[in-house]
Each structure stands twice: as structure tokens, then as C-alpha cells.
Design a protein around this motif. Structure first.
Motif, PDB file in Angstrom:
ATOM      1  N   SER A  51      -9.714   2.200  -1.895  1.00 29.22           N
ATOM      2  CA  SER A  51     -10.170   2.973  -0.741  1.00 29.22           C
ATOM      3  C   SER A  51      -9.002   3.537   0.059  1.00 29.22           C
ATOM      4  N   ARG A  52      -7.874   2.816   0.074  1.00 26.07           N
ATOM      5  CA  ARG A  52      -6.690   3.340   0.775  1.00 26.07           C
ATOM      6  C   ARG A  52      -6.256   4.658   0.147  1.00 26.07           C
ATOM      7  N   GLY A  53      -6.171   4.685  -1.178  1.00 29.61           N
ATOM      8  CA  GLY A  53      -5.767   5.906  -1.863  1.00 29.61           C
ATOM      9  C   GLY A  53      -6.758   7.031  -1.697  1.00 29.61           C
ATOM     10  N   LEU A  54      -8.034   6.694  -1.770  1.00 28.90           N
ATOM     11  CA  LEU A  54      -9.080   7.698  -1.634  1.00 28.90           C
ATOM     12  C   LEU A  54      -9.076   8.307  -0.229  1.00 28.90           C
ATOM     13  N   ILE A  55      -9.032   7.460   0.775  1.00 28.47           N
ATOM     14  CA  ILE A  55      -9.067   7.947   2.161  1.00 28.47           C
ATOM     15  C   ILE A  55      -7.800   8.716   2.511  1.00 28.47           C
ATOM     16  N   MET A  56      -6.639   8.173   2.126  1.00 23.91           N
ATOM     17  CA  MET A  56      -5.379   8.882   2.415  1.00 23.91           C
ATOM     18  C   MET A  56      -5.380  10.257   1.758  1.00 23.91           C
ATOM     19  N   GLY A  57      -5.776  10.322   0.503  1.00 25.16           N
ATOM     20  CA  GLY A  57      -5.783  11.600  -0.207  1.00 25.16           C
ATOM     21  C   GLY A  57      -6.762  12.591   0.388  1.00 25.16           C
ATOM     22  N   MET A  58      -7.965  12.113   0.731  1.00 29.25           N
ATOM     23  CA  MET A  58      -8.969  13.006   1.300  1.00 29.25           C
ATOM     24  C   MET A  58      -8.549  13.500   2.677  1.00 29.25           C
ATOM     25  N   MET A  59      -8.002  12.611   3.492  1.00 25.88           N
ATOM     26  CA  MET A  59      -7.566  13.042   4.824  1.00 25.88           C
ATOM     27  C   MET A  59      -6.361  13.975   4.733  1.00 25.88           C
ATOM     28  N   PHE A  93       2.732  12.289  12.872  1.00 26.45           N
ATOM     29  CA  PHE A  93       1.617  11.733  13.634  1.00 26.45           C
ATOM     30  C   PHE A  93       0.356  11.659  12.780  1.00 26.45           C
ATOM     31  N   LEU A  94       0.067  12.735  12.043  1.00 20.96           N
ATOM     32  CA  LEU A  94      -1.121  12.745  11.192  1.00 20.96           C
ATOM     33  C   LEU A  94      -1.019  11.715  10.070  1.00 20.96           C
ATOM     34  N   LEU A  95       0.166  11.573   9.492  1.00 17.92           N
ATOM     35  CA  LEU A  95       0.334  10.572   8.430  1.00 17.92           C
ATOM     36  C   LEU A  95       0.130   9.157   8.960  1.00 17.92           C
ATOM     37  N   ILE A  96       0.614   8.892  10.169  1.00 17.38           N
ATOM     38  CA  ILE A  96       0.401   7.576  10.773  1.00 17.38           C
ATOM     39  C   ILE A  96      -1.089   7.368  11.054  1.00 17.38           C
ATOM     40  N   LEU A  97      -1.754   8.392  11.560  1.00 15.09           N
ATOM     41  CA  LEU A  97      -3.188   8.303  11.826  1.00 15.09           C
ATOM     42  C   LEU A  97      -3.968   8.051  10.534  1.00 15.09           C
ATOM     43  N   GLU A  98      -3.672   8.820   9.498  1.00 10.50           N
ATOM     44  CA  GLU A  98      -4.344   8.649   8.205  1.00 10.50           C
ATOM     45  C   GLU A  98      -4.110   7.243   7.653  1.00 10.50           C
ATOM     46  N   SER A  99      -2.886   6.780   7.763  1.00  8.49           N
ATOM     47  CA  SER A  99      -2.538   5.446   7.279  1.00  8.49           C
ATOM     48  C   SER A  99      -3.291   4.357   8.042  1.00  8.49           C
ATOM     49  N   CYS A 100      -3.393   4.508   9.360  1.00  9.51           N
ATOM     50  CA  CYS A 100      -4.111   3.516  10.185  1.00  9.51           C
ATOM     51  C   CYS A 100      -5.603   3.502   9.880  1.00  9.51           C
ATOM     52  N   ILE A 101      -6.193   4.677   9.714  1.00  9.69           N
ATOM     53  CA  ILE A 101      -7.625   4.735   9.386  1.00  9.69           C
ATOM     54  C   ILE A 101      -7.883   4.090   8.030  1.00  9.69           C
ATOM     55  N   TYR A 114      -5.780  16.121   2.381  1.00 10.14           N
ATOM     56  CA  TYR A 114      -6.331  17.440   2.058  1.00 10.14           C
ATOM     57  C   TYR A 114      -7.106  18.022   3.245  1.00 10.14           C
ATOM     58  N   ALA A 115      -7.808  17.160   3.982  1.00  7.98           N
ATOM     59  CA  ALA A 115      -8.578  17.641   5.144  1.00  7.98           C
ATOM     60  C   ALA A 115      -7.657  18.243   6.205  1.00  7.98           C
ATOM     61  N   GLY A 164       0.798  -1.224   0.000  1.00  7.57           N
ATOM     62  CA  GLY A 164       0.000   0.000   0.000  1.00  7.57           C
ATOM     63  C   GLY A 164       0.831   1.275   0.000  1.00  7.57           C
ATOM     64  N   LEU A 165       2.125   1.161   0.263  1.00  8.95           N
ATOM     65  CA  LEU A 165       2.985   2.348   0.314  1.00  8.95           C
ATOM     66  C   LEU A 165       2.964   3.156  -0.990  1.00  8.95           C
ATOM     67  N   PRO A 166       3.064   2.531  -2.162  1.00  6.98           N
ATOM     68  CA  PRO A 166       2.978   3.336  -3.395  1.00  6.98           C
ATOM     69  C   PRO A 166       1.641   4.065  -3.543  1.00  6.98           C
ATOM     70  N   VAL A 167       0.567   3.458  -3.065  1.00  6.81           N
ATOM     71  CA  VAL A 167      -0.750   4.103  -3.125  1.00  6.81           C
ATOM     72  C   VAL A 167      -0.754   5.350  -2.242  1.00  6.81           C
ATOM     73  N   ILE A 168      -0.168   5.232  -1.065  1.00  2.00           N
ATOM     74  CA  ILE A 168      -0.083   6.372  -0.144  1.00  2.00           C
ATOM     75  C   ILE A 168       0.735   7.490  -0.784  1.00  2.00           C
ATOM     76  N   ILE A 169       1.848   7.135  -1.391  1.00  2.00           N
ATOM     77  CA  ILE A 169       2.713   8.137  -2.022  1.00  2.00           C
ATOM     78  C   ILE A 169       1.959   8.887  -3.117  1.00  2.00           C
ATOM     79  N   VAL A 170       1.261   8.151  -3.981  1.00  2.00           N
ATOM     80  CA  VAL A 170       0.511   8.809  -5.060  1.00  2.00           C
ATOM     81  C   VAL A 170      -0.608   9.676  -4.490  1.00  2.00           C
ATOM     82  N   SER A 171      -1.240   9.225  -3.414  1.00  2.00           N
ATOM     83  CA  SER A 171      -2.304  10.018  -2.784  1.00  2.00           C
ATOM     84  C   SER A 171      -1.768  11.349  -2.275  1.00  2.00           C
ATOM     85  N   LEU A 172      -0.566  11.330  -1.731  1.00  2.00           N
ATOM     86  CA  LEU A 172       0.027  12.558  -1.215  1.00  2.00           C
ATOM     87  C   LEU A 172       0.501  13.467  -2.338  1.00  2.00           C
TER      88      LEU A 172
END
Length: 183
Positions: free
Chosen positions: A91-99, A110-118, A101-102, A45-53
């Protein structure tokens, strides 16, 4: 940078990260547990997180969806649950990207870890739905018992993987900031 150049840039990044997703998924560790369940420990999932950011929730979702779709096709072929598992990765990419931006594009660890866990929790729930459908349609899992009893351990494994991915993300935050696509 023009909109066309931005599009080409994020398309190239997303394509490379999709290929990396597929490669990392094949390096996944699967652990058999006593009650018949299978825990999947992965950083795919790490590449998905990177693209989301870098590109936002839509690009992150597309990267996750296409990456998991390819993994499913290469591993199992197409069946009735392929799209459920691909939707979980999306959903990982969608949620990470939306959070991201939020929280005003904050690179706070800390926020990145929280977003990743959610996002990991949502992925685990959607994957559990896929497992239930796989059991109902094909009998892939020995029983509902193995699905439901395994759920707490899958949640722990998902959150642990999310924390590891967020920690791996920390050293590349500075280059990520430079890659971020401007709208």
C-alpha cells in the motif's frame, strides 16, 4: 527507449530495491514500550518510495509486497497474516505512486513529505489489522489493549519514519528524475 528496455530497466531497479528493502528491514530498531507494545522504527520503506517515483504505483506496490513477503518468510515463516503485512508494504508503494501522479510528478519536498506521511498512516492501519488477526488467531500480542493503546504511538513512529525517509529522499531527487521510466 523501447518498451522492452523500459521494462527491463524498471524490473532491475525494482529487484535491487526489493533486496535493499529486506536488508534495511533487518536493520530496524524495535522498542518495547511500557504497555506491552512494540514500536518498529524503520526506513525500509524508502526503496518502495523510490520505485514508486521511478516506475509508478504498480511497481512500487510490487516492490513493497515482495520485499515484505520475503521479510515475513525469513523472520516468521508463512502464516495467515503474512499477506496482510505484505499488503501493508504494498500500500505504501501504491499510495506514493498514485499521489505522485496526482500531483503531476512534482518533486516538491513538501509534497513528498505529505505523500510519505499519508502512506505511512495507511501502512500503520493495515499493520494494526494484521496485529489484531495475529492476536485473534495465535495470541501473539498480550491483549487487544496493547494493540489499541499502542496505536497512537505507532502512528507517531510511522509518521516520524516517513518524514525521515522523505528527508533522506531529498538528496537523491535529481538522480531520480533521470531514472524515471517513460511510458
Amino acid at each position: 527507449m523501447s518498451k522492452k528496455k523500459n521494462f527491463i530497466k524498471i524490473l532491475c531497479i525494482a529487484s535491487i530495491m526489493t533486496a535493499l528493502y529486506v536488508g534495511l528491514d533487518f536493520l530496524t530498531e524495535q522498542i518495547n514500550v511500557v504497555f506491552g507494545g512494540m514500536l518498529k522504527i524503520s526506513i525500509s520503506g524508502l526503496p518502495v518510495i523510490i520505485v514508486s517515483l521511478i516506475g509508478g504505483p504498480i511497481w512500487g506496490a510490487a516492490t513493497g509486497f515482495i520485499g515484505e513477503f520475503l521479510v515475513q518468510m525469513l523472520t516468521y515463516g508463512f502464516d495467515a497474516t503474512t499477506l496482510i503485512y505484505a499488503a501493508a508494504a504494498a500500500s505504501r508503494g501504491l499510495i506514493m505512486g498514485m499521489m505522485f501522479y496526482a500531483f503531476k510528478k512534482s518533486y516538491n519536498p513538501f509534497l513528498l513529505i505529505l505523500e510519505s506521511c499519508i502512506s505511512a498512516l495507511v501502512v500503520t492501519v493495515i499493520n494494526s489489522v494484521g496485529m489484531i488477526f495475529s492476536h485473534m488467531l495465535y495470541g501473539y500480542f498480550s491483549s487487544y489493549y496493547s494493540i489499541y493503546v499502542a496505536l497512537p504511538m505507532r502512528i507517531v513512529a510511522g509518521v516520524a519514519s516517513a518524514i525521515v525517509m522523505a528527508i533522506l529522499l531529498l538528496p537523491i531527487l535529481k538522480p531520480l528524475k533521470k531514472l524515471q521510466i517513460k511510458k
